[in-house]
Design a protein around this motif. Structure first.
Motif, PDB file in Angstrom:
ATOM      1  N   HIS A  28       0.830  -1.205   0.000  1.00  0.00           N
ATOM      2  CA  HIS A  28       0.000   0.000   0.000  1.00  0.00           C
ATOM      3  C   HIS A  28       0.864   1.255   0.000  1.00  0.00           C
ATOM      4  CE1 HIS A  28      -3.942  -1.994   1.600  1.00  0.00           C
ATOM      5  NE2 HIS A  28      -3.638  -2.327   0.361  1.00  0.00           N
ATOM      6  N   GLY A  29       2.016   1.205   0.672  1.00  0.00           N
ATOM      7  CA  GLY A  29       2.920   2.338   0.632  1.00  0.00           C
ATOM      8  C   GLY A  29       3.444   2.592  -0.766  1.00  0.00           C
ATOM      9  N   ALA A  30       3.741   1.512  -1.483  1.00  0.00           N
ATOM     10  CA  ALA A  30       4.253   1.634  -2.848  1.00  0.00           C
ATOM     11  C   ALA A  30       3.176   2.125  -3.808  1.00  0.00           C
ATOM     12  CB  ALA A  30       4.800   0.283  -3.324  1.00  0.00           C
ATOM     13  N   ARG A  31       1.943   1.719  -3.589  1.00  0.00           N
ATOM     14  CA  ARG A  31       0.865   2.075  -4.515  1.00  0.00           C
ATOM     15  C   ARG A  31       0.226   3.419  -4.197  1.00  0.00           C
ATOM     16  NH1 ARG A  31      -3.608  -2.240  -4.955  1.00  0.00           N
ATOM     17  NH2 ARG A  31      -4.280  -0.769  -6.547  1.00  0.00           N
ATOM     18  N   PHE A  32       0.067   3.714  -2.907  1.00  0.00           N
ATOM     19  CA  PHE A  32      -0.727   4.874  -2.523  1.00  0.00           C
ATOM     20  C   PHE A  32       0.070   5.982  -1.832  1.00  0.00           C
ATOM     21  CE2 PHE A  32      -3.449   1.128  -2.549  1.00  0.00           C
ATOM     22  CZ  PHE A  32      -4.486   1.535  -3.364  1.00  0.00           C
ATOM     23  N   GLY A  33       1.308   5.702  -1.460  1.00  0.00           N
ATOM     24  CA  GLY A  33       2.093   6.678  -0.718  1.00  0.00           C
ATOM     25  C   GLY A  33       2.006   6.442   0.779  1.00  0.00           C
ATOM     26  N   TRP A  34       2.973   7.007   1.509  1.00  0.00           N
ATOM     27  CA  TRP A  34       3.080   6.729   2.944  1.00  0.00           C
ATOM     28  C   TRP A  34       1.891   7.260   3.733  1.00  0.00           C
ATOM     29  CZ3 TRP A  34       4.192   9.717   7.504  1.00  0.00           C
ATOM     30  CH2 TRP A  34       4.532   8.936   8.619  1.00  0.00           C
ATOM     31  N   CYS A  35       1.454   8.471   3.437  1.00  0.00           N
ATOM     32  CA  CYS A  35       0.368   9.073   4.213  1.00  0.00           C
ATOM     33  C   CYS A  35      -0.911   8.250   4.127  1.00  0.00           C
ATOM     34  CB  CYS A  35       0.116  10.505   3.743  1.00  0.00           C
ATOM     35  SG  CYS A  35       1.419  11.665   4.207  1.00  0.00           S
ATOM     36  N   ILE A  96      -4.876   3.747  -8.488  1.00  0.00           N
ATOM     37  CA  ILE A  96      -4.826   4.869  -7.564  1.00  0.00           C
ATOM     38  C   ILE A  96      -4.974   6.195  -8.289  1.00  0.00           C
ATOM     39  CG2 ILE A  96      -2.311   5.003  -7.693  1.00  0.00           C
ATOM     40  CD1 ILE A  96      -4.626   5.890  -4.749  1.00  0.00           C
ATOM     41  N   GLU A  97      -4.535   6.236  -9.548  1.00  0.00           N
ATOM     42  CA  GLU A  97      -4.638   7.495 -10.270  1.00  0.00           C
ATOM     43  C   GLU A  97      -6.106   7.896 -10.436  1.00  0.00           C
ATOM     44  OE1 GLU A  97      -2.084   9.198 -10.783  1.00  0.00           O
ATOM     45  OE2 GLU A  97      -0.694   7.645 -10.148  1.00  0.00           O
ATOM     46  N   ALA A  98      -6.971   6.887 -10.588  1.00  0.00           N
ATOM     47  CA  ALA A  98      -8.393   7.173 -10.750  1.00  0.00           C
ATOM     48  C   ALA A  98      -9.022   7.650  -9.459  1.00  0.00           C
ATOM     49  CB  ALA A  98      -9.116   5.915 -11.246  1.00  0.00           C
ATOM     50  N   GLY A  99      -8.387   7.303  -8.337  1.00  0.00           N
ATOM     51  CA  GLY A  99      -8.961   7.679  -7.047  1.00  0.00           C
ATOM     52  C   GLY A  99      -8.128   8.682  -6.302  1.00  0.00           C
ATOM     53  N   ALA A 100      -7.347   9.468  -7.044  1.00  0.00           N
ATOM     54  CA  ALA A 100      -6.431  10.384  -6.376  1.00  0.00           C
ATOM     55  C   ALA A 100      -7.109  11.666  -5.921  1.00  0.00           C
ATOM     56  CB  ALA A 100      -5.279  10.753  -7.322  1.00  0.00           C
ATOM     57  N   ALA A 171       6.803   3.270   0.158  1.00  0.00           N
ATOM     58  CA  ALA A 171       6.684   4.613  -0.412  1.00  0.00           C
ATOM     59  C   ALA A 171       7.974   5.057  -1.094  1.00  0.00           C
ATOM     60  CB  ALA A 171       6.298   5.610   0.675  1.00  0.00           C
ATOM     61  N   ARG A 172       9.102   4.513  -0.648  1.00  0.00           N
ATOM     62  CA  ARG A 172      10.370   4.835  -1.294  1.00  0.00           C
ATOM     63  C   ARG A 172      10.379   4.369  -2.750  1.00  0.00           C
ATOM     64  NH1 ARG A 172      14.232   8.127   0.659  1.00  0.00           N
ATOM     65  NH2 ARG A 172      15.864   6.735  -0.147  1.00  0.00           N
ATOM     66  N   ILE A 173       9.753   3.220  -2.985  1.00  0.00           N
ATOM     67  CA  ILE A 173       9.648   2.718  -4.359  1.00  0.00           C
ATOM     68  C   ILE A 173       8.764   3.651  -5.182  1.00  0.00           C
ATOM     69  CG2 ILE A 173       8.756   0.824  -5.766  1.00  0.00           C
ATOM     70  CD1 ILE A 173       9.587  -1.094  -3.623  1.00  0.00           C
ATOM     71  N   ARG A 174       7.662   4.100  -4.580  1.00  0.00           N
ATOM     72  CA  ARG A 174       6.776   5.026  -5.284  1.00  0.00           C
ATOM     73  C   ARG A 174       7.510   6.314  -5.635  1.00  0.00           C
ATOM     74  NH1 ARG A 174       1.265   5.984  -5.801  1.00  0.00           N
ATOM     75  NH2 ARG A 174       0.649   8.182  -5.831  1.00  0.00           N
ATOM     76  N   ALA A 175       8.379   6.768  -4.730  1.00  0.00           N
ATOM     77  CA  ALA A 175       9.119   8.010  -4.961  1.00  0.00           C
ATOM     78  C   ALA A 175      10.114   7.882  -6.104  1.00  0.00           C
ATOM     79  CB  ALA A 175       9.850   8.430  -3.686  1.00  0.00           C
ATOM     80  N   MET A 176      10.470   6.657  -6.435  1.00  0.00           N
ATOM     81  CA  MET A 176      11.410   6.427  -7.534  1.00  0.00           C
ATOM     82  C   MET A 176      10.724   6.528  -8.889  1.00  0.00           C
ATOM     83  SD  MET A 176      13.386   3.175  -5.807  1.00  0.00           S
ATOM     84  CE  MET A 176      14.288   2.781  -7.308  1.00  0.00           C
ATOM     85  N   SER A 177       9.423   6.758  -8.887  1.00  0.00           N
ATOM     86  CA  SER A 177       8.636   6.913 -10.120  1.00  0.00           C
ATOM     87  C   SER A 177       8.827   5.710 -11.044  1.00  0.00           C
ATOM     88  CB  SER A 177       9.031   8.212 -10.844  1.00  0.00           C
ATOM     89  OG  SER A 177       8.792   9.332 -10.032  1.00  0.00           O
ATOM     90  N   VAL A 178       8.600   4.535 -10.500  1.00  0.00           N
ATOM     91  CA  VAL A 178       8.738   3.330 -11.296  1.00  0.00           C
ATOM     92  C   VAL A 178       7.631   3.276 -12.342  1.00  0.00           C
ATOM     93  CG1 VAL A 178       9.825   2.041  -9.427  1.00  0.00           C
ATOM     94  CG2 VAL A 178       7.346   2.003  -9.664  1.00  0.00           C
ATOM     95  N   THR A 179       7.848   2.511 -13.382  1.00  0.00           N
ATOM     96  CA  THR A 179       6.879   2.414 -14.463  1.00  0.00           C
ATOM     97  C   THR A 179       5.664   1.612 -14.008  1.00  0.00           C
ATOM     98  OG1 THR A 179       7.867   0.383 -15.341  1.00  0.00           O
ATOM     99  CG2 THR A 179       8.753   2.495 -16.140  1.00  0.00           C
ATOM    100  N   GLN A 180       4.574   1.760 -14.752  1.00  0.00           N
ATOM    101  CA  GLN A 180       3.369   0.981 -14.450  1.00  0.00           C
ATOM    102  C   GLN A 180       3.620  -0.501 -14.624  1.00  0.00           C
ATOM    103  OE1 GLN A 180      -0.120   2.297 -16.505  1.00  0.00           O
ATOM    104  NE2 GLN A 180      -0.173   4.293 -15.488  1.00  0.00           N
ATOM    105  N   THR A 181       4.508  -0.849 -15.555  1.00  0.00           N
ATOM    106  CA  THR A 181       4.836  -2.265 -15.746  1.00  0.00           C
ATOM    107  C   THR A 181       5.509  -2.832 -14.502  1.00  0.00           C
ATOM    108  OG1 THR A 181       5.118  -1.964 -18.129  1.00  0.00           O
ATOM    109  CG2 THR A 181       6.146  -3.906 -17.131  1.00  0.00           C
ATOM    110  N   GLN A 187       2.620  -5.808  -7.843  1.00  0.00           N
ATOM    111  CA  GLN A 187       1.297  -6.230  -7.388  1.00  0.00           C
ATOM    112  C   GLN A 187       1.086  -7.723  -7.601  1.00  0.00           C
ATOM    113  OE1 GLN A 187      -0.860  -2.009  -8.607  1.00  0.00           O
ATOM    114  NE2 GLN A 187      -1.856  -3.904  -9.134  1.00  0.00           N
ATOM    115  N   ARG A 188       1.516  -8.218  -8.739  1.00  0.00           N
ATOM    116  CA  ARG A 188       1.342  -9.648  -9.016  1.00  0.00           C
ATOM    117  C   ARG A 188       2.194 -10.493  -8.080  1.00  0.00           C
ATOM    118  NH1 ARG A 188       0.555 -11.023 -15.437  1.00  0.00           N
ATOM    119  NH2 ARG A 188      -1.540 -10.107 -15.616  1.00  0.00           N
ATOM    120  N   ALA A 189       3.413 -10.036  -7.832  1.00  0.00           N
ATOM    121  CA  ALA A 189       4.276 -10.770  -6.904  1.00  0.00           C
ATOM    122  C   ALA A 189       3.669 -10.789  -5.508  1.00  0.00           C
ATOM    123  CB  ALA A 189       5.662 -10.135  -6.877  1.00  0.00           C
TER     124      ALA A 189
END
Length: 206
Positions: A28-35, A96-100, A171-181, A187-189
């Motif tokens: 959830h931190g990776a997908r939605f951010g820490w907050c 998450i982009e749809a629910g931001a 959230a650190r992974i999210r901050a790295m702006s990883v690709t959707q792929t 998520q699958r893992a």
């Protein structure tokens, strides 16, 4: 307060070991951010409080003595983990982009809280652990009720803090702006690990 320090150290040592609760907080931190993922941590903490309270009330002994109750609880928890794993496997990386938007924020936080709560509460072994742990720190005349309350509250605080740390790592992974792929693969893992954890819980003898 030496007993409290030792108790907290024991709970932290068990809580930091990667498992379904820490994994959902990380994801959830990776997908939605820490907050936003703090809602997941709150759900985990609330479940831990209930489990610790149930253990102090004697539910752990009921689970130990009643094989049918333990099996039912275990299979329900396993089924939810498998369901959550399949849901995460099938979800889209850009959900998450749809629910931001701000109007969707309460709905997202509620779902994250629910997931954090249900993942944590689905494991009956936590109640058995607290049932075995609490008596080790009791026995002083006149102070058992106070110690029980302190230990129960401490369990909730530690559960929240550990989940928050894992959410921060995600959230650190999210901050790295990883690709959707890459996010899709994460998520699958994660979904696969939840399915595996659910099957493992159902197959376990304890």
């Amino acid at each position: 307060m030496a007993f409290w320090i030792l108790f907290c150290a024991s709970v932290v040592a068990v809580s930091v070991v990667p498992g379904p609760s820490t994994l959902i907080a990380f994801t959830h931190g990776a997908r939605f951010g820490w907050c936003k993922a703090l809602a997941t941590a709150a759900g985990n903490a609330f479940a831990s409080l209930l489990q610790a309270s149930a253990a102090s009330a004697g539910l752990g002994l009921l689970l130990t003595e009643s094989a049918s109750v333990l099996l039912a609880t275990k299979y329900l928890g396993a089924a939810y983990l498998v369901y959550l794993g399949v849901r995460m496997w099938r979800s889209k990386a850009d959900e998450i982009e749809a629910g931001a938007g701000t109007t969707a924020a309460p709905r997202v936080s509620g779902r994250l809280f629910r997931d954090g709560f249900l993942v944590a509460v689905s494991n009956p072994k936590a109640i058995l652990f607290f049932t075995a742990l609490f008596p080790q720190f009791l026995g002083t005349p006149g102070s058992e009720s106070g110690r029980m309350v302190l230990m129960t509250v401490s369990v909730g605080v530690i559960a929240f803090m550990v989940a928050a740390v894992y959410a921060g790592l995600g959230a650190r992974i999210r901050a790295m702006s990883v690709t959707q792929t890459a996010m899709r693969r994460l998520q699958r893992a994660t979904g696969g690990l939840f399915v595996f954890a659910g099957i493992g819980l159902a197959a376990s003898r304890a």
